[in-house]
Design a protein around this motif. Structure first.
Motif, PDB file in Angstrom:
ATOM      1  N   GLU A 164       0.807  -1.217   0.000  1.00 46.36           N
ATOM      2  CA  GLU A 164       0.000   0.000   0.000  1.00 46.36           C
ATOM      3  C   GLU A 164       0.842   1.270   0.000  1.00 46.36           C
ATOM      4  OE1 GLU A 164      -2.686  -0.268   3.250  1.00 46.36           O
ATOM      5  OE2 GLU A 164      -3.746  -2.027   2.445  1.00 46.36           O
ATOM      6  N   SER A 165       2.049   1.200   0.579  1.00 47.20           N
ATOM      7  CA  SER A 165       2.891   2.395   0.668  1.00 47.20           C
ATOM      8  C   SER A 165       3.364   2.888  -0.697  1.00 47.20           C
ATOM      9  CB  SER A 165       4.095   2.132   1.573  1.00 47.20           C
ATOM     10  OG  SER A 165       4.773   0.954   1.181  1.00 47.20           O
ATOM     11  N   LEU A 166       3.257   2.056  -1.728  1.00 47.77           N
ATOM     12  CA  LEU A 166       3.641   2.494  -3.062  1.00 47.77           C
ATOM     13  C   LEU A 166       2.775   3.662  -3.538  1.00 47.77           C
ATOM     14  CD1 LEU A 166       4.333  -0.872  -4.958  1.00 47.77           C
ATOM     15  CD2 LEU A 166       5.960   0.637  -3.818  1.00 47.77           C
ATOM     16  N   ALA A 167       1.572   3.764  -2.986  1.00 45.10           N
ATOM     17  CA  ALA A 167       0.668   4.851  -3.374  1.00 45.10           C
ATOM     18  C   ALA A 167       1.184   6.218  -2.934  1.00 45.10           C
ATOM     19  CB  ALA A 167      -0.728   4.613  -2.798  1.00 45.10           C
ATOM     20  N   LEU A 168       2.236   6.236  -2.114  1.00 41.28           N
ATOM     21  CA  LEU A 168       2.824   7.515  -1.711  1.00 41.28           C
ATOM     22  C   LEU A 168       3.349   8.311  -2.907  1.00 41.28           C
ATOM     23  CD1 LEU A 168       4.806   6.441   1.491  1.00 41.28           C
ATOM     24  CD2 LEU A 168       2.805   7.942   1.401  1.00 41.28           C
ATOM     25  N   VAL A 169       3.572   7.630  -4.031  1.00 38.08           N
ATOM     26  CA  VAL A 169       4.054   8.350  -5.211  1.00 38.08           C
ATOM     27  C   VAL A 169       3.028   9.378  -5.695  1.00 38.08           C
ATOM     28  CG1 VAL A 169       5.560   6.473  -5.960  1.00 38.08           C
ATOM     29  CG2 VAL A 169       3.230   6.605  -6.855  1.00 38.08           C
ATOM     30  N   GLU A 170       1.763   9.216  -5.284  1.00 40.37           N
ATOM     31  CA  GLU A 170       0.735  10.192  -5.655  1.00 40.37           C
ATOM     32  C   GLU A 170       1.077  11.587  -5.130  1.00 40.37           C
ATOM     33  OE1 GLU A 170      -1.797  10.234  -7.547  1.00 40.37           O
ATOM     34  OE2 GLU A 170      -2.305   8.145  -7.962  1.00 40.37           O
ATOM     35  N   LYS A 171       1.865  11.631  -4.044  1.00 39.67           N
ATOM     36  CA  LYS A 171       2.217  12.908  -3.428  1.00 39.67           C
ATOM     37  C   LYS A 171       3.509  13.493  -3.995  1.00 39.67           C
ATOM     38  CE  LYS A 171      -0.032  11.621   0.926  1.00 39.67           C
ATOM     39  NZ  LYS A 171       0.155  11.402   2.384  1.00 39.67           N
ATOM     40  N   TRP A 172       4.182  12.752  -4.860  1.00 37.67           N
ATOM     41  CA  TRP A 172       5.409  13.263  -5.456  1.00 37.67           C
ATOM     42  C   TRP A 172       5.073  14.391  -6.429  1.00 37.67           C
ATOM     43  CZ3 TRP A 172       8.875   8.496  -7.104  1.00 37.67           C
ATOM     44  CH2 TRP A 172       9.198   7.757  -5.953  1.00 37.67           C
ATOM     45  N   PRO A 173       5.897  15.429  -6.503  1.00 34.16           N
ATOM     46  CA  PRO A 173       5.642  16.552  -7.409  1.00 34.16           C
ATOM     47  C   PRO A 173       6.081  16.244  -8.840  1.00 34.16           C
ATOM     48  CG  PRO A 173       7.625  16.977  -6.164  1.00 34.16           C
ATOM     49  CD  PRO A 173       7.093  15.668  -5.653  1.00 34.16           C
ATOM     50  N   VAL A 219       7.865  -3.232  -6.709  1.00 37.10           N
ATOM     51  CA  VAL A 219       8.683  -3.929  -5.716  1.00 37.10           C
ATOM     52  C   VAL A 219       8.672  -5.413  -6.069  1.00 37.10           C
ATOM     53  CG1 VAL A 219       8.929  -4.539  -3.286  1.00 37.10           C
ATOM     54  CG2 VAL A 219       8.176  -2.244  -3.914  1.00 37.10           C
ATOM     55  N   VAL A 220       9.855  -6.034  -6.087  1.00 35.58           N
ATOM     56  CA  VAL A 220       9.963  -7.418  -6.526  1.00 35.58           C
ATOM     57  C   VAL A 220      10.906  -8.207  -5.628  1.00 35.58           C
ATOM     58  CG1 VAL A 220      11.837  -6.883  -8.156  1.00 35.58           C
ATOM     59  CG2 VAL A 220      10.369  -8.889  -8.566  1.00 35.58           C
ATOM     60  N   ARG A 221      10.551  -9.457  -5.393  1.00 36.94           N
ATOM     61  CA  ARG A 221      11.413 -10.370  -4.638  1.00 36.94           C
ATOM     62  C   ARG A 221      12.384 -11.082  -5.571  1.00 36.94           C
ATOM     63  NH1 ARG A 221       6.825 -13.608  -1.452  1.00 36.94           N
ATOM     64  NH2 ARG A 221       7.229 -14.982  -3.225  1.00 36.94           N
ATOM     65  N   ALA A 222      13.318 -11.800  -4.979  1.00 35.34           N
ATOM     66  CA  ALA A 222      14.320 -12.520  -5.758  1.00 35.34           C
ATOM     67  C   ALA A 222      13.701 -13.607  -6.635  1.00 35.34           C
ATOM     68  CB  ALA A 222      15.353 -13.144  -4.819  1.00 35.34           C
ATOM     69  N   ALA A 273       2.882  -2.913  -7.392  1.00 34.96           N
ATOM     70  CA  ALA A 273       3.232  -1.935  -8.427  1.00 34.96           C
ATOM     71  C   ALA A 273       2.185  -0.835  -8.388  1.00 34.96           C
ATOM     72  CB  ALA A 273       3.282  -2.577  -9.808  1.00 34.96           C
ATOM     73  N   TYR A 274       2.598   0.345  -8.823  1.00 38.00           N
ATOM     74  CA  TYR A 274       1.687   1.486  -8.829  1.00 38.00           C
ATOM     75  C   TYR A 274       2.058   2.386  -9.998  1.00 38.00           C
ATOM     76  CZ  TYR A 274      -1.538   4.878  -6.763  1.00 38.00           C
ATOM     77  OH  TYR A 274      -2.609   5.714  -6.530  1.00 38.00           O
ATOM     78  N   GLY A 275       1.051   2.887 -10.688  1.00 40.58           N
ATOM     79  CA  GLY A 275       1.316   3.730 -11.840  1.00 40.58           C
ATOM     80  C   GLY A 275       1.410   2.912 -13.113  1.00 40.58           C
ATOM     81  N   PRO A 276       1.697   3.584 -14.235  1.00 42.36           N
ATOM     82  CA  PRO A 276       1.743   2.918 -15.538  1.00 42.36           C
ATOM     83  C   PRO A 276       3.003   2.077 -15.719  1.00 42.36           C
ATOM     84  CG  PRO A 276       2.314   5.230 -15.802  1.00 42.36           C
ATOM     85  CD  PRO A 276       1.942   5.048 -14.351  1.00 42.36           C
ATOM     86  N   PHE A 319       9.930   7.515   1.149  1.00 47.59           N
ATOM     87  CA  PHE A 319       9.209   6.488   0.396  1.00 47.59           C
ATOM     88  C   PHE A 319       9.835   5.116   0.639  1.00 47.59           C
ATOM     89  CE2 PHE A 319       9.130   3.934  -3.526  1.00 47.59           C
ATOM     90  CZ  PHE A 319       7.759   3.757  -3.688  1.00 47.59           C
ATOM     91  N   THR A 320      11.165   5.052   0.513  1.00 48.97           N
ATOM     92  CA  THR A 320      11.862   3.780   0.730  1.00 48.97           C
ATOM     93  C   THR A 320      11.644   3.271   2.147  1.00 48.97           C
ATOM     94  OG1 THR A 320      13.540   4.143  -0.968  1.00 48.97           O
ATOM     95  CG2 THR A 320      14.166   2.744   0.888  1.00 48.97           C
ATOM     96  N   ASP A 321      11.739   4.142   3.135  1.00 41.67           N
ATOM     97  CA  ASP A 321      11.515   3.727   4.526  1.00 41.67           C
ATOM     98  C   ASP A 321      10.110   3.193   4.730  1.00 41.67           C
ATOM     99  OD1 ASP A 321      14.081   4.232   5.464  1.00 41.67           O
ATOM    100  OD2 ASP A 321      13.627   6.310   6.023  1.00 41.67           O
ATOM    101  N   ALA A 322       9.120   3.820   4.084  1.00 47.27           N
ATOM    102  CA  ALA A 322       7.733   3.371   4.223  1.00 47.27           C
ATOM    103  C   ALA A 322       7.550   1.994   3.595  1.00 47.27           C
ATOM    104  CB  ALA A 322       6.789   4.383   3.582  1.00 47.27           C
ATOM    105  N   VAL A 323       8.148   1.789   2.436  1.00 40.92           N
ATOM    106  CA  VAL A 323       8.051   0.484   1.766  1.00 40.92           C
ATOM    107  C   VAL A 323       8.711  -0.615   2.608  1.00 40.92           C
ATOM    108  CG1 VAL A 323       8.835  -0.863  -0.230  1.00 40.92           C
ATOM    109  CG2 VAL A 323       7.875   1.432  -0.566  1.00 40.92           C
TER     110      VAL A 323
END
Length: 281
Positions: free
Chosen positions: A4-13, A21-24, A31-34, A271-275
């Protein structure tokens, strides 16, 4: 799961952003966005170029410690930004191995060296060695306006989040390379070397692997305060980043349409800390 924290990109200017975000094991945790939209990578091109260089090394086309670039420099020096070449000029400003001089010119000379050794234009070699095997069908090395018709191995990559999560999964669990080669790439080369991390000032030491920047204890930094010291990756002046945190066993990709600046230095670490915090829960 959905991060859910990926949605923080909505606040980016920025006008447009896509993150993943992907595992090994290749499982995309969120994923978020196009995710299929192509963005200019700028210097996030360098890890792709480095991976192709390591394939060339394993194929026996080049050796990491063979001469390449300016006098006294090797393939390893070029990959680790210690060849002595200037940032964007094919001009020597220091002896090899003494300073961490971040250099686009160094990666361009690396691409030329690989093309000569393999007798394949570098963009085509990158495609055959890395992009096609990983199914990165939307990734290209494009020519820049007024630049080389072949595209710079340092900064002219164009890709998508969908493609880069494939690459990030590969780096975490290599199939194209021996895991020992990738371990070397994420190991500090020429320890104790000082230098400037573009956008973040002088760092002592300014640790770097083979084509990947290593976080260690750098401050300030574009990753999070909770990112492990072993975190490695790259960011680009086109407002892009790719980090891999081996301790968290996860990688994150972010692509935007706004040039890197103070906005990125402010929002990326949080953003990274939230993820990371969400994944740890």
């Amino acid at each position: 799961m959905s991060v859910e924290s990926l949605a923080l990109v909505e606040k980016w200017p920025v006008s447009t952003a896509a993150v993943g975000v992907v595992r090994a094991d290749g499982v995309v945790l969120g994923a978020y966005g196009p995710a299929s939209q192509r963005f200019a990578l700028a210097s996030v091109t360098k890890p792709l170029t480095a991976y192709a260089a390591l394939v060339a090394y394993e194929e026996g086309a080049v050796d990491l410690d063979e001469a390449a670039g300016p006098e006294g420099s090797t393939v390893r020096h070029l990959l680790a930004h210690t060849s002595g070449l200037a940032f964007d000029e094919h001009r020597v400003t220091a002896p090899p191995g003494q300073r961490r001089l971040y250099s686009n010119a160094g990666f361009e000379q690396l691409g030329e060296h690989i093309a000569k050794a393999t007798e394949i234009p570098f963009a085509e070699y990158l495609k055959q060695a890395v992009l096609e095997p990983l199914g990165m069908t939307s990734t290209t090395l494009d020519s820049s306006p007024g630049g080389s018709p072949h595209g710079s191995p340092a900064k002219d990559g164009v890709s998508t989040v969908d493609d880069l999560v494939r690459f990030a999964a590969e780096v975490q669990a290599p199939r194209l390379l021996d895991p020992r080669t990738v371990a070397e790439a994420m190991t500090v080369q020429y320890p104790g070397t000082k230098g400037v991390l573009p956008g973040y000032g002088h760092q002592n030491p300014n640790d770097w692997g083979l084509g990947f920047e290593i976080r260690d204890s750098k401050s300030p930094h574009w990753t999070g305060s909770s990112s492990s010291p072993r975190t490695f990756g790259h960011f680009g002046q086109s407002g892009t980043f790719l980090w891999i945190d081996p301790d968290a066993e996860v990688a994150c990709v972010a692509l935007t349409d706004r040039t890197f600046g103070p906005w990125a230095a402010e929002v990326w670490p949080a953003f990274t800390d939230a993820v990371l915090a969400e994944l740890r829960r």
